[in-house]
Design a protein around this motif. Structure first.
Motif, mmCIF file in Angstrom:
data_model
loop_
_atom_site.group_PDB
_atom_site.id
_atom_site.type_symbol
_atom_site.label_atom_id
_atom_site.label_comp_id
_atom_site.label_asym_id
_atom_site.label_seq_id
_atom_site.Cartn_x
_atom_site.Cartn_y
_atom_site.Cartn_z
ATOM 1 N N ILE A 121 0.855 -1.195 0.000
ATOM 2 C CA ILE A 121 0.000 0.000 0.000
ATOM 3 C C ILE A 121 0.890 1.244 0.000
ATOM 4 O O ILE A 121 1.893 1.307 0.720
ATOM 5 N N SER A 122 0.540 2.225 -0.821
ATOM 6 C CA SER A 122 1.301 3.471 -0.882
ATOM 7 C C SER A 122 0.344 4.652 -0.901
ATOM 8 O O SER A 122 -0.825 4.529 -1.269
ATOM 9 N N HIS A 123 0.859 5.823 -0.488
ATOM 10 C CA HIS A 123 0.018 7.023 -0.418
ATOM 11 C C HIS A 123 0.789 8.233 -0.943
ATOM 12 O O HIS A 123 1.876 8.542 -0.457
ATOM 13 N N CYS A 124 0.206 8.894 -1.919
ATOM 14 C CA CYS A 124 0.703 10.203 -2.358
ATOM 15 C C CYS A 124 -0.344 11.220 -1.912
ATOM 16 O O CYS A 124 -0.291 11.729 -0.799
ATOM 17 N N ASN A 125 -1.337 11.508 -2.756
ATOM 18 C CA ASN A 125 -2.504 12.273 -2.305
ATOM 19 C C ASN A 125 -3.636 11.351 -1.878
ATOM 20 O O ASN A 125 -4.488 11.735 -1.081
ATOM 21 N N ILE A 126 -3.666 10.153 -2.459
ATOM 22 C CA ILE A 126 -4.629 9.126 -2.069
ATOM 23 C C ILE A 126 -3.873 7.817 -1.877
ATOM 24 O O ILE A 126 -2.673 7.732 -2.162
ATOM 25 N N THR A 127 -4.577 6.806 -1.410
ATOM 26 C CA THR A 127 -3.973 5.500 -1.133
ATOM 27 C C THR A 127 -4.394 4.485 -2.183
ATOM 28 O O THR A 127 -5.573 4.406 -2.539
ATOM 29 N N ILE A 128 -3.426 3.720 -2.700
ATOM 30 C CA ILE A 128 -3.713 2.616 -3.611
ATOM 31 C C ILE A 128 -2.967 1.383 -3.121
ATOM 32 O O ILE A 128 -2.139 1.459 -2.221
ATOM 33 N N GLY A 129 -3.270 0.232 -3.721
ATOM 34 C CA GLY A 129 -2.561 -1.007 -3.408
ATOM 35 C C GLY A 129 -3.297 -1.951 -2.497
ATOM 36 O O GLY A 129 -2.811 -3.051 -2.232
ATOM 37 N N ASP A 189 3.034 16.695 -7.975
ATOM 38 C CA ASP A 189 2.753 15.839 -6.821
ATOM 39 C C ASP A 189 3.824 14.778 -6.638
ATOM 40 O O ASP A 189 4.090 14.337 -5.517
ATOM 41 N N MET A 190 4.429 14.344 -7.744
ATOM 42 C CA MET A 190 5.481 13.324 -7.707
ATOM 43 C C MET A 190 6.559 13.699 -8.698
ATOM 44 O O MET A 190 6.343 14.532 -9.587
ATOM 45 N N VAL A 191 7.716 13.060 -8.550
ATOM 46 C CA VAL A 191 8.750 13.125 -9.582
ATOM 47 C C VAL A 191 8.923 11.741 -10.184
ATOM 48 O O VAL A 191 8.629 10.726 -9.551
ATOM 49 N N PHE A 192 9.428 11.720 -11.411
ATOM 50 C CA PHE A 192 9.539 10.489 -12.199
ATOM 51 C C PHE A 192 10.973 10.289 -12.658
ATOM 52 O O PHE A 192 11.696 11.250 -12.938
ATOM 53 N N GLN A 193 11.360 9.003 -12.793
ATOM 54 C CA GLN A 193 12.615 8.675 -13.461
ATOM 55 C C GLN A 193 12.634 7.213 -13.869
ATOM 56 O O GLN A 193 12.125 6.355 -13.147
ATOM 57 N N ALA A 253 15.058 1.166 -6.503
ATOM 58 C CA ALA A 253 13.821 1.941 -6.333
ATOM 59 C C ALA A 253 13.345 1.923 -4.891
ATOM 60 O O ALA A 253 12.823 2.926 -4.378
ATOM 61 N N LYS A 254 13.533 0.791 -4.219
ATOM 62 C CA LYS A 254 13.036 0.620 -2.851
ATOM 63 C C LYS A 254 13.586 1.682 -1.907
ATOM 64 O O LYS A 254 12.911 2.095 -0.960
ATOM 65 N N LYS A 255 14.790 2.142 -2.159
ATOM 66 C CA LYS A 255 15.415 3.140 -1.291
ATOM 67 C C LYS A 255 14.566 4.400 -1.170
ATOM 68 O O LYS A 255 14.547 5.051 -0.120
ATOM 69 N N TYR A 256 13.827 4.747 -2.231
ATOM 70 C CA TYR A 256 13.129 6.028 -2.284
ATOM 71 C C TYR A 256 11.641 5.921 -1.955
ATOM 72 O O TYR A 256 10.910 6.890 -2.083
ATOM 73 N N LYS A 257 11.202 4.745 -1.542
ATOM 74 C CA LYS A 257 9.820 4.531 -1.088
ATOM 75 C C LYS A 257 8.802 5.155 -2.059
ATOM 76 O O LYS A 257 8.035 6.054 -1.704
ATOM 77 N N PRO A 258 8.761 4.656 -3.300
ATOM 78 C CA PRO A 258 7.911 5.272 -4.326
ATOM 79 C C PRO A 258 6.423 5.032 -4.100
ATOM 80 O O PRO A 258 6.017 4.095 -3.403
ATOM 81 N N PHE A 259 5.626 5.890 -4.730
ATOM 82 C CA PHE A 259 4.174 5.705 -4.734
ATOM 83 C C PHE A 259 3.778 4.663 -5.762
ATOM 84 O O PHE A 259 2.907 3.836 -5.520
ATOM 85 N N ILE A 260 4.420 4.701 -6.920
ATOM 86 C CA ILE A 260 4.162 3.706 -7.962
ATOM 87 C C ILE A 260 5.451 3.379 -8.712
ATOM 88 O O ILE A 260 6.332 4.215 -8.860
ATOM 89 N N GLY A 298 2.448 17.039 -3.549
ATOM 90 C CA GLY A 298 1.866 15.803 -3.032
ATOM 91 C C GLY A 298 1.974 15.734 -1.515
ATOM 92 O O GLY A 298 2.946 16.223 -0.929
ATOM 93 N N THR A 299 1.009 15.113 -0.886
ATOM 94 C CA THR A 299 1.033 15.025 0.578
ATOM 95 C C THR A 299 1.967 13.944 1.086
ATOM 96 O O THR A 299 2.462 14.006 2.205
ATOM 97 N N GLY A 300 2.214 12.920 0.277
ATOM 98 C CA GLY A 300 3.162 11.879 0.641
ATOM 99 C C GLY A 300 2.623 10.916 1.683
ATOM 100 O O GLY A 300 1.436 10.921 1.996
ATOM 101 N N PRO A 301 3.484 10.044 2.195
ATOM 102 C CA PRO A 301 4.943 10.098 2.152
ATOM 103 C C PRO A 301 5.585 9.548 0.879
ATOM 104 O O PRO A 301 6.796 9.639 0.708
ATOM 105 N N ASN A 302 4.800 8.985 -0.023
ATOM 106 C CA ASN A 302 5.359 8.338 -1.219
ATOM 107 C C ASN A 302 5.235 9.293 -2.403
ATOM 108 O O ASN A 302 4.134 9.598 -2.850
ATOM 109 N N LEU A 303 6.382 9.761 -2.904
ATOM 110 C CA LEU A 303 6.387 10.881 -3.851
ATOM 111 C C LEU A 303 7.202 10.603 -5.113
ATOM 112 O O LEU A 303 7.571 11.542 -5.818
ATOM 113 N N TRP A 304 7.437 9.328 -5.408
ATOM 114 C CA TRP A 304 8.213 8.957 -6.593
ATOM 115 C C TRP A 304 7.399 8.048 -7.512
ATOM 116 O O TRP A 304 6.590 7.248 -7.053
#
Length: 453
Positions: free
Chosen positions: A144-152, A242-246, A315-322, A278-284
């Protein structure tokens, strides 16, 4: 470490762990192109037999790419929980596979044990699994991850709205975005790939998507999939991201080919947490895909499944949203046909989930590959059964800017209806308020983008 076995009267002796891992892979054209694949099914089976009997300690003690020479290896190594590793280090790879598939091993047990594994151990388990094994094991894992909303959450299938446009026309993007929203797609992210990789273009698109979100009170998050340096420049200029991408590779040299390293990712992480919307904590948002390291001549003789698993360790290091693997995007050089694409999609989803990533899959192929939309339908159904967090939605499954085939908005809606899945809860509540969904099913208004005009 025993690297020899006898199969059907023939002795197979492998040079090192790197060769065992490569030859234990299911058939992949990328491994063949790199000259590291098994010669035939018999050698592949011999490699699997050897791998099955190796311990997790054997894998950790014989790194395919030493931490002293590669920062991805260092990041993966530093993340291993030593206490949990001490409990499982003597397990064989076969025992790890059996543990993951046991009926009495659930999400909590898998999440705990995963903290003691490194990415190569995860890849080893995947190589011993059938497609059904990969579906079954992944289906147990809830990330489960949360940026502005929760998914997973279990029972939730989110969708990325990907309203790309070949000229970055804001009006054209909005038209496509409105269609996505009308089908209930966009809870994972409103994510756009720009044609023009400039701060001004990124800023314009982010502002446009944020305006749509605010006007219609849409509970979701936005992102523009430009290079991270371009996004950082736009954010510093006030763009509402809300997020950054790479995109990521599984080796330091591969990431340098993408123009990134851990220092830059750390800087971007600090920026989005300080100045993002983004509200986070997951912002990637990270994207990966088997074969990118080979394209950059950065594979170090390591097979593409193992390299993909290493992407997830980074990727795990940065606790991504997706996170998503763009599974068939690179082409037949690395995944020759639909059979290889389907296998890779299931491998990637499993390996990401086992490393506690909120995994999605771009169920896709290029037009010069031996695959068609029916094959993508098959993979999408299997991934939905496996509990994939989200998949990609583009108009009519045809991305007019990136020129590849993916899944459509209505494909995601069909998967939800057919398999009893729902949008993210906050997003579903919004759909109900808009009259687009009732009791978990789309209403007759669905599919009409003029609702937003």
């Amino acid at each position: 470490m025993n690297l020899k076995t006898v199969l059907l009267g023939k002795t197979f002796q492998f040079r090192d762990l790197k060769e065992v891992m490569a030859k234990a892979n299911e058939e992949k054209s990328g491994d063949q192109l790199a000259g590291i694949a098994a010669e035939d099914a018999k050698e592949r089976m011999a490699a699997k037999l050897v791998l099955a009997d190796l311990t997790l300690a054997d894998i950790r003690n014989h790194p395919l790419l030493p931490p002293e020479t590669d920062e991805v290896s260092r990041i993966i190594e530093e993340a291993v929980n030593e206490k949990i590793y001490a409990e499982v280090g003597n397990w064989t790879v076969a025992e790890l596979r059996e543990y993951l598939l046991r009926q009495d091993t659930g999400n909590r047990e898998i999440r705990r044990i995963s903290r003691g594994l490194n990415s190569e151990m995860v890849a080893g388990a995947a190589k011993l699994m059938s497609n059904l094994d990969l579906v079954q094991a992944a289906s147990k894992i809830e990330v489960i991850s949360h940026c502005n909303i929760t998914i997973g959450q279990k029972g939730v299938l989110a969708g990325r709205a990907q309203p790309n446009h070949p000229t970055d026309s804001i009006q054209g993007m909005k038209a496509s975005l409105f269609e996505a929203l009308s089908y209930g797609i966009g809870d994972a992210v409103l994510g756009i790939n720009p044609v023009i990789d400039s701060a001004d273009s990124v800023k314009q698109i982010l502002k446009a998507t944020k305006e749509v979100m605010e006007k219609w009170s849409i509970p979701t998050q936005n992102c523009v999939l430009a290079h991270i340096k371009t996004q950082m420049k736009a954010i510093r200029q006030g763009a509402p991201a809300d997020m950054v991408f790479q995109s990521l590779a599984g080796t330091e040299v591969g990431n340098k080919a993408f123009g990134i390293d851990a220092t830059l990712l750390d800087e971007a992480d600090d920026l989005i947490r300080r100045d993002g919307t983004g509200t986070g904590p997951n912002l990637w948002y990270f994207e990966t895909g088997q074969g990118s390291e080979l394209s950059a001549e950065a594979h170090h003789g390591i097979d593409q499944v193992t390299l993909e698993s290493r992407c997830y360790g980074l990727a795990k290091k940065y606790k991504p949203f997706i996170v998503n693997t763009v599974v068939g995007f690179i082409g037949p050089e690395y995944l020759y046909d639909s059979r290889q694409v389907i296998r890779a999609g299931l491998e990637d989803h499993f390996m990401g989930k086992l490393q506690q990533l909120p995994m999605g899959v771009d169920v896709c192929y290029t037009n010069h590959m031996k695959a068609d939309q029916n094959d993508m339908d098959n993979l999408a159904v299997m991934l939905a059964a496996a509990g994939v967090n989200y998949i990609i939605g583009v108009p009519m499954a045809d991305d007019c800017m990136l020129n590849y085939q993916s899944t459509s908005y209505h494909d995601i809606a069909t998967l939800r209806e057919m398999m009893g899945l729902r949008p993210a809860p906050d997003f579903e509540n919004w759909l109900v308020k808009m009259g687009l969904m009732e009791n978990g099913r789309l209403t007759p208004l669905a599919g009409d983008p003029t609702l937003f005009m």
